[in-house]
Design a protein around this motif. Structure first.
Motif, PDB file in Angstrom:
ATOM      1  N   LEU A  39       0.820  -1.207   0.000  1.00 59.53           N
ATOM      2  CA  LEU A  39       0.000   0.000   0.000  1.00 59.53           C
ATOM      3  C   LEU A  39       0.858   1.264   0.000  1.00 59.53           C
ATOM      4  O   LEU A  39       0.493   2.258  -0.633  1.00 59.53           O
ATOM      5  CB  LEU A  39      -0.933  -0.007   1.211  1.00 59.53           C
ATOM      6  N   ALA A  40       1.988   1.228   0.671  1.00 63.24           N
ATOM      7  CA  ALA A  40       2.881   2.386   0.664  1.00 63.24           C
ATOM      8  C   ALA A  40       3.415   2.641  -0.743  1.00 63.24           C
ATOM      9  O   ALA A  40       3.511   3.796  -1.188  1.00 63.24           O
ATOM     10  CB  ALA A  40       4.031   2.163   1.640  1.00 63.24           C
ATOM     11  N   ARG A  41       3.744   1.555  -1.468  1.00 64.11           N
ATOM     12  CA  ARG A  41       4.204   1.725  -2.847  1.00 64.11           C
ATOM     13  C   ARG A  41       3.075   2.230  -3.737  1.00 64.11           C
ATOM     14  O   ARG A  41       3.278   3.110  -4.584  1.00 64.11           O
ATOM     15  CB  ARG A  41       4.757   0.404  -3.391  1.00 64.11           C
ATOM     16  N   PHE A  46       0.625   6.584  -7.009  1.00 62.51           N
ATOM     17  CA  PHE A  46      -0.578   7.395  -7.153  1.00 62.51           C
ATOM     18  C   PHE A  46      -0.256   8.878  -6.974  1.00 62.51           C
ATOM     19  O   PHE A  46      -0.684   9.725  -7.762  1.00 62.51           O
ATOM     20  CB  PHE A  46      -1.605   6.926  -6.111  1.00 62.51           C
ATOM     21  N   GLU A  47       0.524   9.180  -5.957  1.00 65.01           N
ATOM     22  CA  GLU A  47       0.839  10.570  -5.627  1.00 65.01           C
ATOM     23  C   GLU A  47       1.820  11.192  -6.612  1.00 65.01           C
ATOM     24  O   GLU A  47       1.748  12.402  -6.894  1.00 65.01           O
ATOM     25  CB  GLU A  47       1.403  10.634  -4.203  1.00 65.01           C
ATOM     26  N   ASN A  48       2.726  10.393  -7.151  1.00 64.66           N
ATOM     27  CA  ASN A  48       3.797  10.950  -7.975  1.00 64.66           C
ATOM     28  C   ASN A  48       3.637  10.701  -9.470  1.00 64.66           C
ATOM     29  O   ASN A  48       4.323  11.362 -10.269  1.00 64.66           O
ATOM     30  CB  ASN A  48       5.146  10.382  -7.517  1.00 64.66           C
ATOM     31  N   VAL A  49       2.766   9.780  -9.866  1.00 66.60           N
ATOM     32  CA  VAL A  49       2.527   9.525 -11.286  1.00 66.60           C
ATOM     33  C   VAL A  49       1.124   9.980 -11.693  1.00 66.60           C
ATOM     34  O   VAL A  49       0.961  10.730 -12.654  1.00 66.60           O
ATOM     35  CB  VAL A  49       2.713   8.022 -11.607  1.00 66.60           C
ATOM     36  N   PRO A  73      -6.946  -0.022   5.100  1.00 68.95           N
ATOM     37  CA  PRO A  73      -6.209   0.356   6.317  1.00 68.95           C
ATOM     38  C   PRO A  73      -5.805   1.820   6.334  1.00 68.95           C
ATOM     39  O   PRO A  73      -5.672   2.469   5.297  1.00 68.95           O
ATOM     40  CB  PRO A  73      -4.976  -0.564   6.280  1.00 68.95           C
ATOM     41  N   GLU A  74      -5.585   2.304   7.536  1.00 67.44           N
ATOM     42  CA  GLU A  74      -5.001   3.632   7.718  1.00 67.44           C
ATOM     43  C   GLU A  74      -3.487   3.535   7.546  1.00 67.44           C
ATOM     44  O   GLU A  74      -2.899   2.485   7.756  1.00 67.44           O
ATOM     45  CB  GLU A  74      -5.352   4.166   9.108  1.00 67.44           C
TER      46      GLU A  74
END
Length: 279
Positions: A39-41, A46-49, A73-74
């Motif tokens: 999820l971190a990846r 998502f945020e950078n591409v 999850p949070e």
């Protein structure tokens, strides 16, 4: 004529079917999708591409449905809520696990279809792909020229088929400019608002069986990211474009607001093999 532009972005949605990486039980799929490192990846891509180009659209008149499960999850669920609060176009839909994936997608999209629109331009936005900053503008204005073809069947696809492929491995990110026929990114499906269908209801690699289509390949309109966490590692049918390799980073910045150095450092830090992995 009102053309509503409506996108669906599925962020680690937990449900049945709709996946190429298969699992025997829902519990196994939940463990796979909700793995903290995965999820971190996913959020990083998502945020950078994905997000930079959407936030910079020259025509901001579109809706992007962010679809995930209520038990995501949070901190990822809170981050999606925050994004929906600050991005005017974003709508968060929490869909419980459903066995039929297309029904789940329709449940997420249906509340956001404008019933008084003349046409809805549906697009599928994977959470690690991108569209160029003029995608919404062109998809709306180009429809005027395609309208007579749409009126034949009240279904039409427009394939902006030139784009950039990012291949992510433990050694970094390589970039190639390609024409890909009916890739999911940069593909618009025009339907009437009462169609009860969206872009995901048509298999993009054989969409010609479902409707007439137009191909426009004049400029780079999408980024396709191939990384370890893809559901599919396939590039798709197409061919490379002659271009200047030194200019690919400039295209990423100017047309997608993507910083290649940031992606390259992250890929090395993740240290994972590429997308073409055994299943």
């Amino acid at each position: 004529m009102r053309v509503q532009m409506l996108g669906l972005c599925r962020f680690s949605y937990l449900g049945g079917r709709g996946f190429q990486v298969m699992h025997e039980t829902l519990a196994e799929r939940r463990a796979f999708l909700y793995d903290p490192e995965r999820l971190a990846r996913r959020w990083f891509w998502f945020e950078n591409v994905t997000l930079p180009g959407l936030l910079a659209q020259t025509d901001p008149d579109f809706t992007l449905v962010l679809m995930t499960g209520p038990d995501l999850p949070e901190p990822w669920l809170s981050r999606l809520r925050e994004l929906a609060g600050i991005m005017p176009q974003a709508r968060l839909e929490l869909v419980p696990p459903m066995e039929k994936h297309l029904d789940a997608c329709m449940a997420a999209i249906a509340p956001h279809i404008e019933p008084d629109a003349d046409v809805v331009g549906h697009f599928r936005q994977d959470d690690d792909d991108a569209v160029a900053i003029d995608y919404i503008r062109d998809a709306r204005t180009d429809f005027a020229a395609m309208r007579p073809l749409w009126e034949r069947r009240r279904r039409l696809s427009c394939d902006y088929s030139r784009g950039l492929v990012l291949k992510v491995t433990r050694d970094g990110v390589s970039v190639e400019q390609r024409v890909i026929h009916n890739a999911s990114a940069g593909l618009t499906v025009y339907l009437p608002p009462d169609a009860q269908r969206s872009a995901v209801h048509f298999q993009h690699w054989k969409i010609g069986l479902s409707m007439p289509g137009v191909t426009l390949a004049g400029k780079a309109m999408f980024v396709r990211s191939l990384n370890h966490d893809n559901d599919s590692g396939a590039i798709g049918a197409g061919y490379p474009c002659p271009d200047d390799p030194a200019g690919r980073g400039r295209i990423l910045v100017e047309r997608f607001r993507i910083d290649l150095d940031t992606l390259d450092r992250a890929a090395r830090d993740f240290g994972l093999p590429g997308a073409d992995r055994p299943r």
